[in-house]
Scaffold this active site. Structure first.
Site, mmCIF file in Angstrom:
data_model
loop_
_atom_site.group_PDB
_atom_site.id
_atom_site.type_symbol
_atom_site.label_atom_id
_atom_site.label_comp_id
_atom_site.label_asym_id
_atom_site.label_seq_id
_atom_site.Cartn_x
_atom_site.Cartn_y
_atom_site.Cartn_z
ATOM 1 N N LYS A 8 0.848 -1.202 0.000
ATOM 2 C CA LYS A 8 0.000 0.000 0.000
ATOM 3 C C LYS A 8 0.878 1.244 0.000
ATOM 4 C CE LYS A 8 -3.962 1.928 2.584
ATOM 5 N NZ LYS A 8 -4.855 1.736 3.750
ATOM 6 N N SER A 45 -9.797 1.665 2.669
ATOM 7 C CA SER A 45 -8.948 2.451 1.793
ATOM 8 C C SER A 45 -7.894 1.623 1.063
ATOM 9 C CB SER A 45 -8.257 3.555 2.596
ATOM 10 O OG SER A 45 -7.397 2.973 3.573
ATOM 11 N N SER A 70 -9.957 -0.654 6.901
ATOM 12 C CA SER A 70 -9.373 -0.546 5.561
ATOM 13 C C SER A 70 -8.649 -1.780 5.043
ATOM 14 C CB SER A 70 -8.425 0.645 5.494
ATOM 15 O OG SER A 70 -9.180 1.798 5.340
HETATM 16 N N1 GLN Z 1 -13.132 3.951 5.997
HETATM 17 C C1 GLN Z 1 -12.620 4.397 7.264
HETATM 18 C C2 GLN Z 1 -12.266 5.853 7.128
HETATM 19 O O1 GLN Z 1 -12.539 6.407 6.131
HETATM 20 C C3 GLN Z 1 -11.448 3.582 7.666
HETATM 21 C C4 GLN Z 1 -10.213 3.918 6.927
HETATM 22 C C5 GLN Z 1 -9.049 3.080 7.329
HETATM 23 O O2 GLN Z 1 -9.179 2.041 7.977
HETATM 24 N N2 GLN Z 1 -7.860 3.545 6.953
HETATM 25 O O3 GLN Z 1 -11.722 6.457 7.989
#
Ligand code: GLN
Length: 486
Positions: free
Chosen positions: A74, A149, A173
């Protein structure tokens, strides 16, 4: 093919590391136009690394555990000399002068970097659509999002572009995109894995973890990245157990709790609910006892998270001031206006929204009402889990209330986007390890994920039960490849 199988073939000389890397690079060439899982593909470096491993093998050297295994990372994990953008204009040209602990450990174990994967900008999102460099598609249906994400890392594994990958999980995410893409995704206990070199989003929640085709592969990667790191003071000293040995330990007599509050959700799709309940009955057939448990504060997780995570983000992202590093605007009027314009031009709208919410929640006069209150609710959520683990070994929920949604469906409605992490966020707030496993498909042929949550540092149990479910339920007989080839 599983990592252990590749290793065997590599050691026997039936396949070379170079062949494996070339195979993955040609898969990338074949599908990337439609997928866009990668922001950069490090083909030359991957070939050179593979050649080095083949030479070492030819010279009779003992190969490290992940020798020649091509991985995708990532793009919020710092890779020395390889651009790390966080999918943001702010870090568009940032080349880290140092390597993150997790990736350093992977390269030392012989793994090969194939490239850096797409994400929602600064890991804020659930669909990989807020990337400044274009969205990633879901390999099962290109009109759908891969989740987020870490959508690029999930899509890359699902489509066969790499053997495994790393993501980060602040509120879901890793697990939510794993569920949307039909792969395994594991978020370790907070502190099990070093955060050194992970670009900070919300430091009390962020944790790095693997995506893989199988639970055993996820265990192989976790084995290498887990463990104490003097460069991250929140990284735990606890010894790292042998996760691979744990996979085959007997599961009969274990108890799994079904969290009542999760199954009463209004927005829970019936396909997801049915498939997750089937997974639970399958576990029962393996000799596991199912019990209903209650975590009354579970559904307060999302409101709590959307105070704590933006607050920490507003502090962490204050460093992007146009001076120290990152994007700098052309504004030459004053230091203040240069900084303001750099941030306005460098950050996308979701990142700006989080910074505004976080700054507000932390400001004098509001900090007690919002931030402090959220921290108190966080403690209550943790206590619910503590109570549940008095009675059971693991907890079971769906990973996400729905399967992958259409691109654009929630892009202009942040609250509806936030809901997709309803079931994953509580584990982050409590610092617990959790995994998402494929457990079926909906009527449109999109994968469904089931989530298992364990007590602190009980990754072994999580992997053990997951592995035995996967090996006996055999739900992933299909692969998305056909859809991708035009
Ligand atoms: N979707 C969640 C957010 O937007 C979690 C994101 C994540 O785990 N990095 O914050």
């Amino acid at each position: 093919m599983a990592i252990a199988e590749w290793r065997k073939q590599l050691e026997l000389g039936e396949v070379s590391a170079r062949e494996l890397v070339d195979q993955k690079l040609s898969r990338i060439a074949e599908v990337e136009n439609s997928l866009h899982a990668f922001l950069v593909v490090t083909a030359d470096r991957a070939r050179a690394e593979a050649d080095r491993i083949d030479e070492a093998r030819a010279a009779g050297e003992v190969l490290p555990p992940l020798a020649g295994i091509p991985l995708a990372i990532k793009d919020n994990l710092c890779t020395k000399g390889v651009k790390t953008t966080c999918s943001s204009r702010m870090l568009k040209n940032f080349v880290p002068p140092y390597e993150s602990t997790v990736t350093e450990r992977l390269w030392k174990s012989g793994a090969v970097l194939l490239g850096k994967t797409n994400l929602d900008e600064f890991a804020m999102g659930s669909s990989t659509e807020t990337s400044a460099f274009g969205a990633t598609s879901n390999p099962w249906n290109l009109k759908m999002v891969p989740g987020g994400s870490s959508g690029g890392s999930a899509a890359a594994v699902a489509s066969g572009e790499c053997l495994a990958s790393l993501g980060s999980d602040t509120g879901g995410s890793i697990r939510q995109p794993a569920s949307f893409c039909g792969v395994v995704g594991l978020k370790p206990t907070y502190g099990r894995v070093s955060r050194w070199g992970l670009v900070a989003f919300a430091s009390s929640l962020d944790q790095v973890g693997p995506f893989a085709n199988t639970v055993a592969d996820a265990a192989e990667v976790l084995q290498v990245i887990a463990g104490a790191d003097h460069r991250d003071s929140t990284c735990l000293e606890a010894p790292v157990p042998n996760y691979i040995e744990a996979l085959s330990q007997p599961v009969t007599g274990l108890r799994i709790g079904l969290i009542k509050e999760c199954f009463d959700q209004q927005g829970l799709s019936s396909a997801v609910k049915d498939s997750v309940m089937n997974a639970a009955s399958h576990l029962q057939k393996l000799g596991i006892e199912l019990v209903e448990v209650s975590c009354p504060r579970f559904n307060d997780g999302i409101a709590t998270y959307y105070v704590i995570a933006p607050s920490e983000a507003s502090a962490n992202l204050a460093r992007y001031d146009g001076v120290k590093y990152g994007y700098r605007s052309e504004d030459k009027d004053s230091l203040l206006s240069m900084t303001a314009r750099s941030r306005a031009e460098g950050f996308g709208s979701e990142v700006q929204r989080r910074i505004l919410i976080g700054t507000y929640a932390l400001s004098a006069g509001y900090v007690d009402a919002y931030y402090k209150k959220a921290q108190q609710v966080r403690t209550l959520i943790r206590r619910d889990f503590d109570n549940a683990f008095q009675k059971v070994d693991l907890l079971l929920t769906p990973t996400s209330p729905s399967t992958a949604f259409a691109s654009g469906a929630h892009l202009n409605d942040p609250l509806s986007m936030y809901i997709s992490d309803l079931l994953t966020i509580p584990a982050n707030l409590a610092g617990l390890p959790a995994i998402s496993l494929p457990c079926g498909f909906d009527e449109k042929g999109l994968p469904i994920g089931v989530q298992l949550i364990a007590n602190v540092l009980d990754e072994s149990r999580l992997l053990q039960v997951s592995h035995q479910y996967e090996q006996t339920a055999k739900v992933m007989s299909r692969r998305p490849s056909a859809e991708l080839i035009p």
